[in-house]
Design a protein around this motif. Structure first.
Motif, PDB file in Angstrom:
ATOM      1  N   ALA A  10       0.913  -1.306  -0.002  1.00 41.62           N
ATOM      2  CA  ALA A  10      -0.213   0.063  -0.019  1.00 41.62           C
ATOM      3  C   ALA A  10       0.886   1.268  -0.014  1.00 41.62           C
ATOM      4  O   ALA A  10       0.593   2.239  -0.675  1.00 41.62           O
ATOM      5  CB  ALA A  10      -0.837   0.044   1.145  1.00 41.62           C
ATOM      6  N   CYS A  11       2.003   1.294   0.626  1.00 35.99           N
ATOM      7  CA  CYS A  11       2.739   2.395   0.797  1.00 35.99           C
ATOM      8  C   CYS A  11       3.382   2.501  -0.636  1.00 35.99           C
ATOM      9  O   CYS A  11       3.527   3.728  -1.115  1.00 35.99           O
ATOM     10  CB  CYS A  11       3.968   2.247   1.889  1.00 35.99           C
ATOM     11  N   TRP A  12       4.012   1.347  -1.200  1.00 33.47           N
ATOM     12  CA  TRP A  12       4.832   1.750  -2.515  1.00 33.47           C
ATOM     13  C   TRP A  12       3.602   1.891  -3.657  1.00 33.47           C
ATOM     14  O   TRP A  12       4.039   2.620  -4.548  1.00 33.47           O
ATOM     15  CB  TRP A  12       5.171   0.259  -2.720  1.00 33.47           C
ATOM     16  N   ASN A  13       2.448   1.781  -3.512  1.00 33.20           N
ATOM     17  CA  ASN A  13       1.422   1.733  -4.585  1.00 33.20           C
ATOM     18  C   ASN A  13       0.571   3.289  -4.410  1.00 33.20           C
ATOM     19  O   ASN A  13      -0.191   3.661  -5.296  1.00 33.20           O
ATOM     20  CB  ASN A  13       0.212   0.850  -4.832  1.00 33.20           C
ATOM     21  N   GLU A  14       0.697   3.859  -3.113  1.00 30.19           N
ATOM     22  CA  GLU A  14       0.113   5.104  -2.901  1.00 30.19           C
ATOM     23  C   GLU A  14       0.447   6.534  -3.703  1.00 30.19           C
ATOM     24  O   GLU A  14       1.868   6.739  -3.382  1.00 30.19           O
ATOM     25  CB  GLU A  14      -0.173   5.613  -1.366  1.00 30.19           C
ATOM     26  N   THR A  15      -0.253   6.846  -4.610  1.00 36.00           N
ATOM     27  CA  THR A  15       0.470   8.035  -5.339  1.00 36.00           C
ATOM     28  C   THR A  15       0.171   9.372  -4.782  1.00 36.00           C
ATOM     29  O   THR A  15       0.772  10.338  -5.305  1.00 36.00           O
ATOM     30  CB  THR A  15      -0.217   7.783  -6.991  1.00 36.00           C
ATOM     31  N   GLY A  43      14.965   6.565   7.409  1.00 40.31           N
ATOM     32  CA  GLY A  43      13.825   7.688   7.806  1.00 40.31           C
ATOM     33  C   GLY A  43      12.570   7.774   6.791  1.00 40.31           C
ATOM     34  O   GLY A  43      12.644   7.596   5.539  1.00 40.31           O
ATOM     35  N   HIS A  44      11.595   8.673   7.303  1.00 43.10           N
ATOM     36  CA  HIS A  44      10.439   8.646   6.703  1.00 43.10           C
ATOM     37  C   HIS A  44      10.589   9.383   5.530  1.00 43.10           C
ATOM     38  O   HIS A  44       9.923   9.360   4.362  1.00 43.10           O
ATOM     39  CB  HIS A  44       9.390   9.243   7.500  1.00 43.10           C
ATOM     40  N   GLU A  45      11.211  10.604   5.486  1.00 40.18           N
ATOM     41  CA  GLU A  45      11.390  11.650   4.324  1.00 40.18           C
ATOM     42  C   GLU A  45      12.187  10.976   3.169  1.00 40.18           C
ATOM     43  O   GLU A  45      11.627  10.970   1.956  1.00 40.18           O
ATOM     44  CB  GLU A  45      12.172  12.857   4.790  1.00 40.18           C
ATOM     45  N   ALA A  46      13.336  10.315   3.571  1.00 39.69           N
ATOM     46  CA  ALA A  46      14.033   9.754   2.392  1.00 39.69           C
ATOM     47  C   ALA A  46      13.129   8.680   1.880  1.00 39.69           C
ATOM     48  O   ALA A  46      13.231   8.465   0.686  1.00 39.69           O
ATOM     49  CB  ALA A  46      15.343   9.123   3.091  1.00 39.69           C
ATOM     50  N   LEU A  47      12.694   7.679   2.702  1.00 46.75           N
ATOM     51  CA  LEU A  47      11.805   6.515   2.197  1.00 46.75           C
ATOM     52  C   LEU A  47      10.396   7.225   1.190  1.00 46.75           C
ATOM     53  O   LEU A  47      10.399   6.779   0.232  1.00 46.75           O
ATOM     54  CB  LEU A  47      11.271   5.852   3.435  1.00 46.75           C
ATOM     55  N   ASP A  48       9.779   7.960   1.618  1.00 44.96           N
ATOM     56  CA  ASP A  48       8.715   8.582   0.628  1.00 44.96           C
ATOM     57  C   ASP A  48       9.320   9.359  -0.685  1.00 44.96           C
ATOM     58  O   ASP A  48       8.889   9.238  -1.516  1.00 44.96           O
ATOM     59  CB  ASP A  48       8.076  10.019   1.438  1.00 44.96           C
ATOM     60  N   ALA A  49      10.493   9.840  -0.575  1.00 45.47           N
ATOM     61  CA  ALA A  49      11.138  10.366  -1.582  1.00 45.47           C
ATOM     62  C   ALA A  49      11.462   9.265  -2.651  1.00 45.47           C
ATOM     63  O   ALA A  49      11.400   9.461  -3.830  1.00 45.47           O
ATOM     64  CB  ALA A  49      12.325  11.155  -1.436  1.00 45.47           C
ATOM     65  N   THR A  50      12.135   8.179  -1.958  1.00 46.12           N
ATOM     66  CA  THR A  50      12.343   6.950  -2.895  1.00 46.12           C
ATOM     67  C   THR A  50      11.141   6.300  -3.302  1.00 46.12           C
ATOM     68  O   THR A  50      11.466   5.953  -4.765  1.00 46.12           O
ATOM     69  CB  THR A  50      13.004   6.128  -1.750  1.00 46.12           C
ATOM     70  N   ILE A  51      10.155   6.352  -2.794  1.00 42.73           N
ATOM     71  CA  ILE A  51       8.926   5.637  -3.287  1.00 42.73           C
ATOM     72  C   ILE A  51       8.479   6.651  -4.674  1.00 42.73           C
ATOM     73  O   ILE A  51       8.205   6.170  -5.502  1.00 42.73           O
ATOM     74  CB  ILE A  51       7.837   5.477  -2.263  1.00 42.73           C
ATOM     75  N   GLY A  52       8.335   7.833  -4.210  1.00 45.08           N
ATOM     76  CA  GLY A  52       7.924   8.755  -5.196  1.00 45.08           C
ATOM     77  C   GLY A  52       8.852   8.761  -6.687  1.00 45.08           C
ATOM     78  O   GLY A  52       8.288   8.773  -7.464  1.00 45.08           O
ATOM     79  N   ALA A  53      10.219   8.763  -6.274  1.00 46.39           N
ATOM     80  CA  ALA A  53      11.050   8.534  -7.441  1.00 46.39           C
ATOM     81  C   ALA A  53      10.834   7.283  -8.390  1.00 46.39           C
ATOM     82  O   ALA A  53      10.690   7.366  -9.391  1.00 46.39           O
ATOM     83  CB  ALA A  53      12.540   8.558  -7.139  1.00 46.39           C
ATOM     84  N   GLN A  55       7.883   5.796  -8.540  1.00 47.21           N
ATOM     85  CA  GLN A  55       6.671   6.057  -9.165  1.00 47.21           C
ATOM     86  C   GLN A  55       6.759   6.949 -10.404  1.00 47.21           C
ATOM     87  O   GLN A  55       6.109   6.863 -11.363  1.00 47.21           O
ATOM     88  CB  GLN A  55       5.471   6.642  -8.289  1.00 47.21           C
ATOM     89  N   ALA A  56       7.761   7.955 -10.259  1.00 49.26           N
ATOM     90  CA  ALA A  56       7.763   8.764 -11.246  1.00 49.26           C
ATOM     91  C   ALA A  56       8.735   8.129 -12.506  1.00 49.26           C
ATOM     92  O   ALA A  56       8.240   8.356 -13.623  1.00 49.26           O
ATOM     93  CB  ALA A  56       8.710  10.021 -10.816  1.00 49.26           C
TER      94      ALA A  56
END
Length: 117
Positions: A10-15, A43-53, A55-56
């Motif tokens: 769910a974390c990896w698929n949430e856009t 950490g949360h910020e780096a993980l969020d950025a990685t998932i966003g990257a 997805q992009a």
């Protein structure tokens, strides 16, 4: 542990960035680490950025289960696929996840079994 896998995907698929960050904060410890052949973050910020990257880089792709969850104690391993929804995954990998006593993800060690092309 299958709930762990569902929450992980769910974390990896949430856009939606706000919803994704909320999922990360709910399911990952604050200083969680994620390491695979292409990333090494904490950490949360780096993980969020990685998932966003990711997805992009692969717009419209989704992570799906590609096998059973094998788990014991506070660790699990599972295989996932990444590709267009409803299609054969173009990328396949497996991750080993370790959780804390609170059930939140503390460590992910990721491996790629098959890449695009």
């Amino acid at each position: 542990m299958s709930e762990l896998f569902e929450n992980y995907l769910a974390c990896w698929n949430e856009t939606d960035p706000t919803a994704r960050r909320a999922l990360i904060e709910r399911h990952w410890s604050e200083d969680a680490t994620y390491v695979d052949p292409l990333a090494d973050v904490r950490g949360h910020e780096a993980l969020d950025a990685t998932i966003g990257a990711v997805q992009a880089q692969f717009p419209g792709f989704v992570f799906t289960p590609a096998g059973p969850v094998d788990a014991h104690h506070r660790q699990a391993r599972f295989t996932w696929g990444l590709g267009p929804a409803g299609a054969e995954p173009l990328i396949v990998g497996f991750d080993v996840v370790v959780t804390g006593t609170d059930g939140r993800i503390e460590t992910v060690l990721g491996f790629l079994d098959r890449g695009p092309g």
